[in-house]
Structures are given as C-alpha cells and as structure tokens.
Design a protein around this motif. Sequence first.
Motif, PDB file in Angstrom:
ATOM      1  N   GLN A 102       0.845  -1.188   0.000  1.00 29.80           N
ATOM      2  CA  GLN A 102       0.000   0.000   0.000  1.00 29.80           C
ATOM      3  C   GLN A 102       0.884   1.242   0.000  1.00 29.80           C
ATOM      4  OE1 GLN A 102      -2.448  -0.517   3.504  1.00 29.80           O
ATOM      5  NE2 GLN A 102      -4.081  -1.473   2.312  1.00 29.80           N
ATOM      6  N   TYR A 103       0.439   2.250  -0.724  1.00 28.84           N
ATOM      7  CA  TYR A 103       1.198   3.485  -0.807  1.00 28.84           C
ATOM      8  C   TYR A 103       0.293   4.680  -0.541  1.00 28.84           C
ATOM      9  CZ  TYR A 103       4.698   0.609  -3.182  1.00 28.84           C
ATOM     10  OH  TYR A 103       5.599  -0.355  -3.490  1.00 28.84           O
ATOM     11  N   LYS A 104       0.839   5.639   0.187  1.00 32.61           N
ATOM     12  CA  LYS A 104       0.110   6.884   0.429  1.00 32.61           C
ATOM     13  C   LYS A 104       0.018   7.673  -0.878  1.00 32.61           C
ATOM     14  CE  LYS A 104       0.419  11.253   2.996  1.00 32.61           C
ATOM     15  NZ  LYS A 104       1.240  12.090   3.897  1.00 32.61           N
ATOM     16  N   GLY A 105      -1.097   8.373  -1.063  1.00 33.86           N
ATOM     17  CA  GLY A 105      -1.300   9.163  -2.262  1.00 33.86           C
ATOM     18  C   GLY A 105      -0.356  10.355  -2.340  1.00 33.86           C
ATOM     19  N   GLU A 106      -0.288  10.944  -3.508  1.00 31.27           N
ATOM     20  CA  GLU A 106       0.579  12.092  -3.746  1.00 31.27           C
ATOM     21  C   GLU A 106       0.119  13.304  -2.931  1.00 31.27           C
ATOM     22  OE1 GLU A 106       3.708  14.102  -5.981  1.00 31.27           O
ATOM     23  OE2 GLU A 106       3.184  12.000  -5.684  1.00 31.27           O
ATOM     24  N   ASP A 107       1.071  14.018  -2.328  1.00 31.76           N
ATOM     25  CA  ASP A 107       0.749  15.281  -1.660  1.00 31.76           C
ATOM     26  C   ASP A 107       0.569  16.366  -2.721  1.00 31.76           C
ATOM     27  OD1 ASP A 107       0.882  14.201   0.875  1.00 31.76           O
ATOM     28  OD2 ASP A 107       2.990  14.731   1.166  1.00 31.76           O
ATOM     29  N   PHE A 108      -0.426  17.212  -2.529  1.00 26.87           N
ATOM     30  CA  PHE A 108      -0.676  18.316  -3.444  1.00 26.87           C
ATOM     31  C   PHE A 108      -0.194  19.623  -2.827  1.00 26.87           C
ATOM     32  CE2 PHE A 108      -4.619  16.101  -5.443  1.00 26.87           C
ATOM     33  CZ  PHE A 108      -3.779  15.274  -6.167  1.00 26.87           C
ATOM     34  N   ASN A 109       0.235  20.538  -3.673  1.00 26.54           N
ATOM     35  CA  ASN A 109       0.605  21.894  -3.238  1.00 26.54           C
ATOM     36  C   ASN A 109      -0.256  22.893  -3.995  1.00 26.54           C
ATOM     37  OD1 ASN A 109       3.245  21.736  -1.478  1.00 26.54           O
ATOM     38  ND2 ASN A 109       3.512  20.253  -3.129  1.00 26.54           N
ATOM     39  N   ALA A 110      -0.807  23.847  -3.277  1.00 25.73           N
ATOM     40  CA  ALA A 110      -1.645  24.860  -3.903  1.00 25.73           C
ATOM     41  C   ALA A 110      -1.377  26.213  -3.258  1.00 25.73           C
ATOM     42  CB  ALA A 110      -3.122  24.494  -3.781  1.00 25.73           C
ATOM     43  N   GLU A 111      -1.701  27.252  -3.999  1.00 25.12           N
ATOM     44  CA  GLU A 111      -1.516  28.621  -3.504  1.00 25.12           C
ATOM     45  C   GLU A 111      -2.849  29.341  -3.562  1.00 25.12           C
ATOM     46  OE1 GLU A 111       0.929  31.902  -5.551  1.00 25.12           O
ATOM     47  OE2 GLU A 111       2.369  30.991  -4.175  1.00 25.12           O
ATOM     48  N   LEU A 112      -3.209  29.985  -2.463  1.00 29.34           N
ATOM     49  CA  LEU A 112      -4.476  30.712  -2.405  1.00 29.34           C
ATOM     50  C   LEU A 112      -4.188  32.212  -2.327  1.00 29.34           C
ATOM     51  CD1 LEU A 112      -7.541  30.660  -2.249  1.00 29.34           C
ATOM     52  CD2 LEU A 112      -7.371  30.351   0.225  1.00 29.34           C
ATOM     53  N   HIS A 113      -4.676  32.958  -3.323  1.00 26.27           N
ATOM     54  CA  HIS A 113      -4.452  34.398  -3.376  1.00 26.27           C
ATOM     55  C   HIS A 113      -5.614  35.119  -2.695  1.00 26.27           C
ATOM     56  CE1 HIS A 113      -1.026  34.485  -6.303  1.00 26.27           C
ATOM     57  NE2 HIS A 113      -1.476  33.260  -6.491  1.00 26.27           N
ATOM     58  N   LEU A 114      -5.296  35.926  -1.699  1.00 29.80           N
ATOM     59  CA  LEU A 114      -6.302  36.663  -0.946  1.00 29.80           C
ATOM     60  C   LEU A 114      -5.849  38.108  -0.763  1.00 29.80           C
ATOM     61  CD1 LEU A 114      -6.965  34.026   1.869  1.00 29.80           C
ATOM     62  CD2 LEU A 114      -8.486  34.519  -0.044  1.00 29.80           C
ATOM     63  N   ASP A 115      -6.787  38.947  -0.368  1.00 32.58           N
ATOM     64  CA  ASP A 115      -6.473  40.323  -0.010  1.00 32.58           C
ATOM     65  C   ASP A 115      -6.393  40.411   1.509  1.00 32.58           C
ATOM     66  OD1 ASP A 115      -6.441  43.205  -1.320  1.00 32.58           O
ATOM     67  OD2 ASP A 115      -7.512  43.365   0.584  1.00 32.58           O
ATOM     68  N   LEU A 116      -5.664  41.396   2.007  1.00 28.12           N
ATOM     69  CA  LEU A 116      -5.514  41.549   3.451  1.00 28.12           C
ATOM     70  C   LEU A 116      -6.872  41.674   4.135  1.00 28.12           C
ATOM     71  CD1 LEU A 116      -3.370  41.783   5.681  1.00 28.12           C
ATOM     72  CD2 LEU A 116      -3.469  44.260   5.413  1.00 28.12           C
ATOM     73  N   LYS A 117      -7.801  42.327   3.482  1.00 31.71           N
ATOM     74  CA  LYS A 117      -9.137  42.478   4.059  1.00 31.71           C
ATOM     75  C   LYS A 117      -9.838  41.131   4.218  1.00 31.71           C
ATOM     76  CE  LYS A 117      -9.960  47.170   2.321  1.00 31.71           C
ATOM     77  NZ  LYS A 117     -10.800  48.029   1.450  1.00 31.71           N
ATOM     78  N   ASP A 118      -9.502  40.171   3.346  1.00 30.27           N
ATOM     79  CA  ASP A 118     -10.146  38.855   3.394  1.00 30.27           C
ATOM     80  C   ASP A 118      -9.802  38.097   4.670  1.00 30.27           C
ATOM     81  OD1 ASP A 118     -11.283  39.225   0.872  1.00 30.27           O
ATOM     82  OD2 ASP A 118      -9.533  38.404  -0.147  1.00 30.27           O
ATOM     83  N   VAL A 119      -8.605  38.327   5.205  1.00 26.28           N
ATOM     84  CA  VAL A 119      -8.164  37.521   6.346  1.00 26.28           C
ATOM     85  C   VAL A 119      -8.277  38.291   7.664  1.00 26.28           C
ATOM     86  CG1 VAL A 119      -6.667  36.032   4.985  1.00 26.28           C
ATOM     87  CG2 VAL A 119      -5.744  38.159   5.893  1.00 26.28           C
ATOM     88  N   TYR A 120      -9.031  39.390   7.630  1.00 27.11           N
ATOM     89  CA  TYR A 120      -9.291  40.106   8.880  1.00 27.11           C
ATOM     90  C   TYR A 120     -10.364  39.381   9.695  1.00 27.11           C
ATOM     91  CZ  TYR A 120     -10.128  43.952  12.128  1.00 27.11           C
ATOM     92  OH  TYR A 120     -10.251  44.704  13.271  1.00 27.11           O
TER      93      TYR A 120
END
Length: 295
Positions: A124-142
Amino acid sequence: MAFIDYYKILDVSKTATEAEIKKAYRKMARKYHPDLNPNDKEAEKKFKEVNEANEVLSNAENRKKYDEYGENWQHAEQYEKARQQQQYQRADQASGFEGGGDYSDFFESVFGGRTYRGSKRTSQYKGEDFNAELHLDLKDVYTTHKRTLTVNGKNIRLTIPSGVENGQQIKISGQGGDGINGGPKGDLYLTFNIANHTHFKRDKNNLYSTVNIDLYKAILGGEVTVDTFDGKVKLKVAPGIQNGTKVKLKGKGFPVYKKEGEFGDLYITYHIAIPTSISEKEKELFEELAKLRTL
C-alpha cells in the motif's frame, strides 16, 4: 484522473523557462478569469486547468516528475520504489521469493506486491501530496470565513482563520491524491499569498499608519478622525505636537491567528503638513508671530 497536457494548456514548449511559464500562466489566467467571463462554464473550466498546469510546471520537482512519467507523474515515488524492488528481484528469488523477470513486473509491483512462495502480499502506498496557492487580499483575512478552493479539478470547502500571514503554509490532511491499493490519501499543503491594498502596513499582528495633520492643529491642538481597520475613531491632539509623534491604539491591530478575540495594536504616526503656499494675510500674521517669538 484524465491526462492533461499541461504544456499545451499554457501554450508553451517543453523547454520553456520558469519565467516563460510564469508569463504564460498570467496571460491565460487573465484571459479565462471568472470575473472577466461571468457565467461562462467553459472559461471556468479553462481557468481551473490553467491553475492546475501552473501548480505543476512552476514547481521544479513536480515538473521533473511530470516530464519523466507523464500522466503517471503523481505516482513517481511509487515507480521509483518499484524500480528499486526490481533491482533486488534476483536476490529475493534466491531467498524464496517468486515472480517473473519481465519488465512488466516492474509496473505490476507498483499496484500489486511480490509473491512469497505462492502467497501474494499487496503493498500500500500513500497518495501524492498536493501543493496549492491561495491568493487573498488583506481584508479577506481580517475575519474568519469560508472559501472554496479547486485543486486538480476537485472543489474543497475550507474555513480560512482570521490572522493568517502572507507566505504561511497549512496542511489539510487527506485532501491530496488517492492512495494506491487502499493506502491513505495524500495531504494538501496550502500556501497563502496575501496582497495588501490598504494604506496600513502589517507586521505580524500589529498595524502601522501615517495620519496627516495641518500646521494649525499641530500648534493649537484639537481633534482628528483616523481610520482603523474596522472603522474610524477620534483622537485628541495635544497642542505643540511634534512631527513624527507616535500613538498606540491598543487592540486596534490585526487578529491573532487562531486566538479568538485577540488583536495586535495599531500605531499611528503623525505627519505635520506644512503649507506650500500662503496668502498675503497669512504671511503678515506669521511675520507678527515671528516677532513675538523673538521678544
């Protein structure tokens, strides 16, 4: 998952440089962006494919796997392990392992196992790890909010905590590629790319801002209205305040990551705006004031 020619999606050659890939991605992303193609399902599909292609080709390690294994690039590690197993096959047979010596056994070993004196064991093998980037504005993460992220054609519903920082990476377990032979799913590593389009400067949990006050208020004192990230407040200005004076507004900074109700501070720097032109009357009055200062 169906094979997608990522080079064709971005309209670049297989020898394209990192800069050429980045340029092609930006061009395609603008072309198919949902904001520019509202209610266009085909454009939405293309936009997802362009982002998927960029996630692979802009990552040197993933691109190398893709160039070597094509549609099976996500299982590159499993293929390498299987290739190593092939090298030791003769030794295994001498120790009581069974199995053919054909090249096809190499591929079988990826999705199956070796035979031990007639009994089969499946690796058995673990699946591939994915890498992603999420673009947000500073106001979004307030504030904490939910967001849907599309990774490799799959929609993932996420809760984005308030206070995340630019460049911060989080792991979302089990949202990577499917495991092989019943193995666990891989993980998703999500990196936040946060743009700041406000006049505030952020340093971790603290915010910094400059407020202009006129010469007369600096001399005589008074009241000034300043912006905070979530509204306006009025501040008292002491008479004779100096240029560059800083005041701290406690708790008016940015939310502390994963600490509900905790905030950093807001630091205000006063900038005294000197008039660039004055009337004759003002000039006369300033001259009178200058005489008084010398008495």
